[in-house]
Design a protein around this motif. Structure first.
Motif, short mmCIF file in Angstrom:
data_model
loop_
_atom_site.label_atom_id
_atom_site.label_comp_id
_atom_site.label_asym_id
_atom_site.label_seq_id
_atom_site.Cartn_x
_atom_site.Cartn_y
_atom_site.Cartn_z
N THR A 1 48.56 49.63 36.05
CA THR A 1 49.86 49.42 35.40
C THR A 1 50.64 48.29 36.05
OG1 THR A 1 50.78 51.15 36.83
CG2 THR A 1 50.05 51.81 34.63
N ALA A 2 50.09 47.67 37.09
CA ALA A 2 50.74 46.51 37.72
C ALA A 2 50.62 45.26 36.86
CB ALA A 2 50.15 46.26 39.10
N GLN A 3 49.83 45.34 35.78
CA GLN A 3 49.68 44.22 34.84
C GLN A 3 49.10 42.98 35.54
OE1 GLN A 3 50.22 44.22 31.46
NE2 GLN A 3 50.60 46.41 31.64
N GLU A 4 47.85 43.04 35.95
CA GLU A 4 47.20 41.94 36.65
C GLU A 4 47.10 40.69 35.77
OE1 GLU A 4 45.89 45.67 38.66
OE2 GLU A 4 46.05 45.01 36.57
N HIS A 5 47.27 39.54 36.40
CA HIS A 5 47.05 38.25 35.74
C HIS A 5 45.57 37.87 35.85
CE1 HIS A 5 51.37 37.17 35.23
NE2 HIS A 5 51.51 37.97 36.27
N LEU A 6 45.19 36.82 35.14
CA LEU A 6 43.80 36.38 35.17
C LEU A 6 43.36 36.01 36.57
CD1 LEU A 6 43.57 34.18 31.93
CD2 LEU A 6 42.96 36.59 32.22
N SER A 7 44.22 35.28 37.31
CA SER A 7 43.86 34.90 38.67
C SER A 7 43.76 36.12 39.58
CB SER A 7 44.88 33.90 39.24
OG SER A 7 46.16 34.49 39.31
N ASP A 8 44.56 37.16 39.29
CA ASP A 8 44.47 38.39 40.06
C ASP A 8 43.11 39.06 39.86
OD1 ASP A 8 47.12 38.01 40.80
OD2 ASP A 8 47.89 39.20 39.12
N VAL A 9 42.65 39.07 38.61
CA VAL A 9 41.36 39.70 38.30
C VAL A 9 40.23 38.97 39.01
CG1 VAL A 9 39.74 40.24 36.45
CG2 VAL A 9 42.19 40.60 36.10
N VAL A 10 40.28 37.63 39.02
CA VAL A 10 39.26 36.85 39.71
C VAL A 10 39.30 37.16 41.21
CG1 VAL A 10 38.48 34.52 40.28
CG2 VAL A 10 39.24 35.04 37.96
N ALA A 11 40.51 37.29 41.75
CA ALA A 11 40.65 37.61 43.18
C ALA A 11 40.09 39.00 43.48
CB ALA A 11 42.11 37.52 43.59
N ILE A 12 40.34 39.98 42.61
CA ILE A 12 39.82 41.34 42.81
C ILE A 12 38.29 41.34 42.78
CG2 ILE A 12 39.73 43.65 41.80
CD1 ILE A 12 42.60 43.20 40.81
N ALA A 13 37.72 40.42 41.99
CA ALA A 13 36.27 40.31 41.91
C ALA A 13 35.69 39.52 43.08
CB ALA A 13 35.87 39.64 40.59
N GLY A 14 36.48 39.33 44.12
CA GLY A 14 35.99 38.65 45.32
C GLY A 14 36.34 37.19 45.39
N GLY A 15 36.98 36.67 44.34
CA GLY A 15 37.34 35.26 44.33
C GLY A 15 36.19 34.38 43.88
N ALA A 16 36.52 33.15 43.52
CA ALA A 16 35.51 32.19 43.05
C ALA A 16 34.67 31.69 44.22
CB ALA A 16 36.18 31.02 42.32
N VAL A 17 33.42 31.41 43.94
CA VAL A 17 32.51 30.91 44.97
C VAL A 17 32.86 29.47 45.33
CG1 VAL A 17 30.10 30.39 45.48
CG2 VAL A 17 30.67 32.46 44.20
#
Length: 406
Positions: free
Chosen positions: A214-230
Motif C-alpha cells: 500500500t506504499a504505492q511503489e514507483h517503477l524505480s522502487d520495483v527495480v530496486a526491490i528486485a536487486g537493482g539493475a546490473v
C-alpha cells in the motif's frame, strides 16, 4: 628535377629563399593532385551538393539549419514518455485488492461455543478468562481465490472476493454469519499475494515477482526491490508492459525525472535491458572518429561536441557542424518534412554554425539521441594544408643537403 634544384642551391649558397621559390613552381604544377590526398570527411559544399543530388541522396534527407524554432521542437522531444501509460487521475490505493490466485487466511471470532469452535473452546489470545470473555477463534484452512474470483466459506457459501479489500471481504463474511453465530467477528489477510505483483525480468540482480504494498511503489522502487539493475542507470533500458500498451525509457530518466517515475500497477511487466547509448563522430573533430558513450541520462549537442574536442583548429570548418539523425515522425511533421519514413525514422541533417555565438545557446537545448552521427566538415583549405605539409616533408632533406654541401 630535384637534382637540378640542389645544384642550383649550391651555386646560390646564400639564397635559400630562391631555392624554395623554385620548388614552389614545381608545387604549382602539381596542385591538381590535391584531390588525391586522403581526407577524414566531406566539406560543407560536398554535403550540400549531396542533399541536392538524387543520385547521392537516395534516402531523400533534408538539411535544416538550427534556429530557435528548430531547437524548440527538438528540446521538447525527450522520448519516450513512459508517463503516458499512467492514465489514472491519482495513485488510488489498489495494491491491497484481492485477486485470482491469492491465498487468504481467514480467522473467525465467536462468543462461547459457535459454528467453528467446539464446546469448551479456549479464549482468544490476550483475553482474560471469565464468563464474559469466552471468546473463541478459529482459523479456516487456507482459502485460495478461484480463477472466477470466488471463494467458498463454510455456513456462508460461495462469495465473490476478487477486487475487494480484505476488510471489505471480512465484513461480507461477518454479515452472512449474523444469526448463525453469536456476535461473529472476522479477519481476512492475504497470505500469498499473486494479484498485487509485478514481474521484473532482464538485467536485474533478482528477477521475479515483486509484491506491491500500500506504499504505492514507483517503477524505480520495483527495480530496486528486485536487486537493482546490473548495469549503470543510463545504460539500463526499462520497458513497461501495461495491458496492451508498451512504454520505455532508461533507468537514469526514472531516477532524475519524478514525473516519469510513475506508480507500478498490479499485473505490470517490467523488463530491464542492457542498452548502452552512444553517438558517433566523424570528420575534423578534435579527436579521431570514435563512438562516444552517453555516460549520463541526457547529453546535449553542446556537450557532445565538447566531449570530442570540438572542431579541430587546423582542419575543421566551424561553420559546418552537422547532426545526422533518423528523426521521429512527430517531430519531422512539426519541422514540415514530407520525406517518406524508413523503418528507422525520417532521415534529417541538422546544420549548426559554431562561428555564430547564438549557436552555443541553441546547442545546449538540443538533446542527443542514441545512434546519432556528428560530422564536423573539413575546411576547403584542408587539402592545401596537407599538400603544404607534404611539400615540407619532401624538401626538408633537400634544404639540409644544400646547407651541408656548402
Amino acid at each position: 628535377m630535384r637534382l637540378e634544384h640542389v645544384k642550383y642551391a649550391r651555386r646560390h649558397k646564400n639564397s635559400v629563399q630562391t631555392f624554395l621559390a623554385c620548388l614552389s613552381s614545381v608545387g604549382a604544377l602539381t596542385l591538381s593532385g590535391c584531390n588525391t590526398l586522403p581526407d577524414s570527411g566531406p566539406t560543407e559544399s560536398k554535403v550540400l551538393e549531396a542533399a541536392r543530388s538524387q543520385q547521392l541522396n537516395p534516402l531523400g534527407f533534408h538539411i535544416i539549419s538550427v534556429t530557435p524554432q528548430v531547437a524548440g521542437i527538438l528540446s521538447a522531444e525527450i522520448p519516450p514518455l513512459i508517463s503516458s501509460l499512467d492514465t489514472s487521475p491519482s495513485p488510488a490505493s489498489r495494491n491491497d485488492r484481492i485477486g485470482a490466485g491469492d491465498v487468504l487466511t481467514i480467522t473467525i471470532f465467536e462468543l462461547g461455543s459457535g459454528l467453528f469452535t467446539p464446546t469448551g473452546g479456549q479464549a482468544a489470545p490476550g483475553v482474560a478468562p471469565g464468563p464474559s470473555a469466552n471468546v473463541t477463534n478459529q482459523n479456516l484452512p487456507p482459502t485460495q481465490v478461484e480463477t472466477d474470483g470466488t471463494i467458498n466459506i463454510p455456513y456462508v457459501g460461495r462469495l465473490h472476493a476478487a477486487g475487494l479489500t480484505p476488510q471489505s471481504l471480512a465484513e461480507i463474511i461477518r454479515s452472512n454469519l449474523s444469526g448463525k453465530s453469536q456476535s461473529p467477528q472476522v479477519m481476512v489477510r492475504i497470505s500469498s499475494d499473486i494479484a498485487n505483483t509485478v514481474i521484473v525480468s532482464g538485467e536485474v540482480h533478482h528477477p521475479g515477482r515483486v509484491v506491491l504494498s500500500t506504499a504505492q511503489e514507483h517503477l524505480s522502487d520495483v527495480v530496486a526491490i528486485a536487486g537493482g539493475a546490473v548495469y549503470p542507470p543510463e545504460d539500463s533500458h526499462v520497458e513497461l508492459v501495461r495491458g496492451d500498451k508498451v512504454g520505455a525509457t532508461d533507468l537514469g530518466t526514472l531516477e532524475s525525472f519524478p514525473q516519469e517515475d510513475i506508480h507500478a500497477h498490479p499485473g505490470d511487466r517490467i523488463h530491464v535491458i542492457y542498452q548502452p547509448r552512444s553517438y558517433t563522430v566523424f570528420g575534423a573533430a578534435g579527436t579521431q572518429a570514435t563512438e562516444t558513450p552517453f555516460k549520463s541520462p541526457h547529453v546535449s549537442l553542446a556537450e557532445a561536441l565538447a566531449r570530442v574536442g570540438g572542431p579541430n583548429d587546423n582542419r575543421a570548418d566551424p561553420n559546418a557542424a552537422f547532426l545526422f539523425r533518423f528523426e521521429d515522425p512527430v517531430a519531422a511533421k512539426q519541422l514540415g518534412l514530407d520525406t517518406p519514413p524508413t523503418p528507422q525514422g525520417i532521415p534529417v541533417v541538422y546544420q549548426i554554425d559554431m562561428m555564430n555565438p547564438s549557436s552555443y545557446f541553441l546547442a545546449q537545448r538540443i538533446p542527443m539521441k542514441t545512434k546519432d552521427v556528428l560530422l564536423i566538415a573539413n575546411a576547403k583549405t584542408n587539402k592545401f594544408y596537407k599538400f603544404d605539409q607534404l611539400i615540407s616533408t619532401l624538401i626538408s632533406p633537400a634544404i639540409t643537403a644544400a646547407y651541408v654541401a656548402h
